[in-house]
Every structure is written in structure tokens, then in C-alpha cells.
Design a protein around this motif. Structure first.
Motif, PDB file in Angstrom:
ATOM      1  N   ARG A 133      61.048  -2.809 -72.000  1.00 49.23           N
ATOM      2  CA  ARG A 133      60.580  -1.909 -70.942  1.00 49.23           C
ATOM      3  C   ARG A 133      59.832  -0.719 -71.533  1.00 49.23           C
ATOM      4  NH1 ARG A 133      64.489  -1.992 -66.011  1.00 49.23           N
ATOM      5  NH2 ARG A 133      65.474  -4.006 -66.298  1.00 49.23           N
ATOM      6  N   ASP A 134      58.866  -0.232 -70.788  1.00 53.06           N
ATOM      7  CA  ASP A 134      58.126   0.960 -71.170  1.00 53.06           C
ATOM      8  C   ASP A 134      59.086   2.150 -71.233  1.00 53.06           C
ATOM      9  OD1 ASP A 134      55.432   2.423 -71.421  1.00 53.06           O
ATOM     10  OD2 ASP A 134      56.436   3.491 -69.776  1.00 53.06           O
ATOM     11  N   SER A 168      58.356   4.579 -67.870  1.00 53.40           N
ATOM     12  CA  SER A 168      58.615   4.060 -66.518  1.00 53.40           C
ATOM     13  C   SER A 168      59.919   3.274 -66.438  1.00 53.40           C
ATOM     14  CB  SER A 168      57.463   3.160 -66.063  1.00 53.40           C
ATOM     15  OG  SER A 168      57.450   1.949 -66.806  1.00 53.40           O
ATOM     16  N   LYS A 207      60.148   0.179 -67.012  1.00 53.66           N
ATOM     17  CA  LYS A 207      59.800  -1.104 -66.386  1.00 53.66           C
ATOM     18  C   LYS A 207      58.910  -1.903 -67.326  1.00 53.66           C
ATOM     19  CE  LYS A 207      60.288   0.632 -61.776  1.00 53.66           C
ATOM     20  NZ  LYS A 207      59.689   1.067 -60.557  1.00 53.66           N
ATOM     21  N   TYR A 208      58.874  -3.216 -67.105  1.00 50.11           N
ATOM     22  CA  TYR A 208      57.924  -4.073 -67.802  1.00 50.11           C
ATOM     23  C   TYR A 208      56.584  -3.856 -67.123  1.00 50.11           C
ATOM     24  CZ  TYR A 208      62.189  -6.231 -69.486  1.00 50.11           C
ATOM     25  OH  TYR A 208      63.421  -6.439 -70.050  1.00 50.11           O
ATOM     26  N   GLN A 209      55.503  -3.764 -67.912  1.00 53.86           N
ATOM     27  CA  GLN A 209      54.215  -3.448 -67.312  1.00 53.86           C
ATOM     28  C   GLN A 209      53.076  -3.774 -68.254  1.00 53.86           C
ATOM     29  OE1 GLN A 209      55.020   0.824 -66.900  1.00 53.86           O
ATOM     30  NE2 GLN A 209      53.335   1.224 -68.312  1.00 53.86           N
ATOM     31  N   THR A 268      48.023  -0.751 -63.036  1.00 54.05           N
ATOM     32  CA  THR A 268      49.212  -0.940 -63.863  1.00 54.05           C
ATOM     33  C   THR A 268      50.324  -1.525 -63.002  1.00 54.05           C
ATOM     34  OG1 THR A 268      48.563   1.000 -65.157  1.00 54.05           O
ATOM     35  CG2 THR A 268      50.809   0.183 -65.472  1.00 54.05           C
ATOM     36  N   ARG A 281      53.910  -3.215 -62.318  1.00 51.15           N
ATOM     37  CA  ARG A 281      55.182  -3.030 -63.013  1.00 51.15           C
ATOM     38  C   ARG A 281      56.265  -3.895 -62.388  1.00 51.15           C
ATOM     39  NH1 ARG A 281      53.194   2.569 -62.710  1.00 51.15           N
ATOM     40  NH2 ARG A 281      52.911   3.279 -64.854  1.00 51.15           N
ATOM     41  N   LYS A 321      60.823  -4.302 -62.671  1.00 52.27           N
ATOM     42  CA  LYS A 321      62.083  -3.943 -63.323  1.00 52.27           C
ATOM     43  C   LYS A 321      62.768  -5.186 -63.888  1.00 52.27           C
ATOM     44  CE  LYS A 321      64.508  -3.681 -58.895  1.00 52.27           C
ATOM     45  NZ  LYS A 321      65.334  -2.850 -58.033  1.00 52.27           N
TER      46      LYS A 321
END
Length: 139
Positions: free
Chosen positions: A24-25, A28, A30-32, A65, A67, A69
């Protein structure tokens, strides 16, 4: 190219930048990834959905972008799964990305429609080889 796939699912096409699918970032949580250099059809579809395209005047051009979770599935051009833990998707990789618009979030009037990231197809991989040991060598 942007094609409506399911009830609220669309595929957009462009180039991947700052891909965070392995972990994850840090900001954020989250994966993105940033999808830049969007095809004209992708831009039209996104604008029609109320998405506000970002533009930082860099290599990405106008970009979005999406995103998630949840962990995101990635595949190559032949739809063979890519292990995102061992194959890192570098900046400039050609991608198709399945997204779902979130038109119901409370800040849609202020920031536009956000995008959920569902799946990534890498059409042309620019593999990222960066690491933390770049300065380990003695002069």
C-alpha cells in the motif's frame, strides 16, 4: 480506449506511473497507480463520468489515480497473471486498467468523481529495478 465493461466498470488505457501494487502507498494506505498519457477515448469517458483529470506538467500529462484498499490483480498482455511481489511495474509501462467510478462520495462536488482500482493489464512492461543498495559500492 475506454470501454464500459459491466454495470459501473470501465477500462481506461494509458501509461502507468508510481505503481503501488506490491504494498500500500504510505500516504493513502491503498494500492494505487497513476494512469497518465491517457488515450483520447479514455479521457472522454472519464470526463463524462465527472472525473477531474490531474496535470502536474510532467511526463504523465493528464492523469488519474485509481485506488483500492484490497490487493489488485495484475496480468500481462496475454492475460497471464503477474506476481506483483516479484515483478515491479515501472513508469511508462503501457496499461489497461479496470476502474469503477465512485459518484456517491461526499466530496464529489468539490473534487470530482473518484475511481476504484479493480484490475491492471500490462500491455508493455517497463520493469522497475530500483533498490536501496545503489550507494553500497566503495569509490
Amino acid at each position: 480506449m475506454a470501454v464500459k465493461q459491466k454495470a459501473d466498470s470501465y477500462i481506461i488505457q494509458g501509461k502507468a506511473y508510481w505503481t503501488k501494487l506490491k504494498a500500500r502507498d504510505e500516504y493513502s494506505d491503498k494500492y494505487q497507480l497513476d494512469v497518465g498519457n491517457l488515450s483520447q477515448q479514455s479521457k472522454k469517458t472519464l470526463l463524462d463520468l465527472g472525473v477531474r483529470l490531474k496535470d502536474k506538467q510532467d511526463d504523465r500529462g493528464e492523469f488519474v489515480t485509481p485506488r483500492s484498499k484490497f490487493e489488485v490483480t495484475a496480468m500481462d498482455a496475454d492475460k497471464t497473471p503477474i506476481d506483483v511481489q516479484t515483478t515491479l511495474i515501472g513508469n511508462g509501462s503501457d496499461v489497461r486498467v479496470r476502474v469503477v467510478p465512485n459518484v456517491d462520495h461526499p466530496m464529489v462536488d468539490q473534487y470530482g468523481t473518484s475511481l476504484y482500482l479493480n484490475k491492471v493489464q500490462v500491455l508493455s512492461l517497463v520493469e522497475y529495478f530500483g533498490g536501496d543498495d545503489d550507494f553500497d559500492e566503495e569509490f
